[in-house]
Scaffold this motif. Sequence first.
Motif, mmCIF file in Angstrom:
data_model
loop_
_atom_site.group_PDB
_atom_site.id
_atom_site.type_symbol
_atom_site.label_atom_id
_atom_site.label_comp_id
_atom_site.label_asym_id
_atom_site.label_seq_id
_atom_site.Cartn_x
_atom_site.Cartn_y
_atom_site.Cartn_z
ATOM 1 N N ALA A 35 0.811 -1.220 0.000
ATOM 2 C CA ALA A 35 0.000 0.000 0.000
ATOM 3 C C ALA A 35 0.840 1.265 0.000
ATOM 4 O O ALA A 35 0.359 2.332 -0.402
ATOM 5 N N ASP A 36 2.100 1.183 0.430
ATOM 6 C CA ASP A 36 2.989 2.342 0.447
ATOM 7 C C ASP A 36 3.964 2.331 -0.718
ATOM 8 O O ASP A 36 5.012 2.995 -0.669
ATOM 9 N N ALA A 37 3.636 1.558 -1.766
ATOM 10 C CA ALA A 37 4.451 1.464 -2.985
ATOM 11 C C ALA A 37 5.838 0.902 -2.727
ATOM 12 O O ALA A 37 6.779 1.166 -3.468
ATOM 13 N N ARG A 38 5.976 0.089 -1.664
ATOM 14 C CA ARG A 38 7.230 -0.604 -1.395
ATOM 15 C C ARG A 38 7.148 -2.021 -1.951
ATOM 16 O O ARG A 38 6.072 -2.573 -2.102
ATOM 17 N N PHE A 39 8.311 -2.583 -2.227
ATOM 18 C CA PHE A 39 8.333 -3.965 -2.704
ATOM 19 C C PHE A 39 7.638 -4.878 -1.706
ATOM 20 O O PHE A 39 7.891 -4.806 -0.497
#
Length: 235
Positions: A35-39
């Motif tokens: 959701a936080d655009a992290r892998f």
Amino acid sequence: RGPPERLRVTAPAGHRNLTSRGLGLSVSGLYALDADARFYRWRAQTSLLEPWLFGTRTRGVITASVEQRDERSDPRWVIKQHTNGISFSVRRELNRFTTLGLVQDNLYVQQQLQVLDRTISPGTQDSIEAETPSSYTTHKLQLYLDRDLRDNPINTTRGSEQVLTGTVAGGPLKGTSSFLKYGFQSRWFTPNRRGWVLGTRVQAGIIKPFGDSTGFTPGVDPEVARVPDEERFRT
């Protein structure tokens, strides 16, 4: 809490008639962000299908996979997992609508804990690391029964499907974790006069660990921690 995937990209490819006798080969790849655009995870998988196993109307499939995943269910740390898997499955159609299947699955997991919260004391960090095994294996056997009354499995407009599953892991199959898992899923598809289709799904299940009390994840209920993260139910 469900998987935190915000974006998922998949890339499948395959051949349905190798050697001109119906042998099927498929490969697929997956990449997902949270959701936080992290892998979050990537996965590569290949499967080989034999539609006439032992000359009978039984489908046999062997699947190999590799996956990398960052588990961030607790914001104070991240658990980096690398998983190699291989599974064997057979499936037999009992009649036009009912299928019986058996799957033997094997997972080999390596994981590393990375603490993000610098305010955690060294003693607490040591305790967390002790609750996070560096590696574990899961060997499980699943039996399932699928009754499919849908008019089309890809573009369904009416009908229903019910699936019953029973799984045993560990015990005589060995491995790090031992548990029993039962599940039920039912789906209905109802059309209306305007061309819309209402899809409804109900799922239920239970997991019961047994044997030695081995924990896999720090910071959760001890009974839940005895079941590997990838085997737990998600909303």
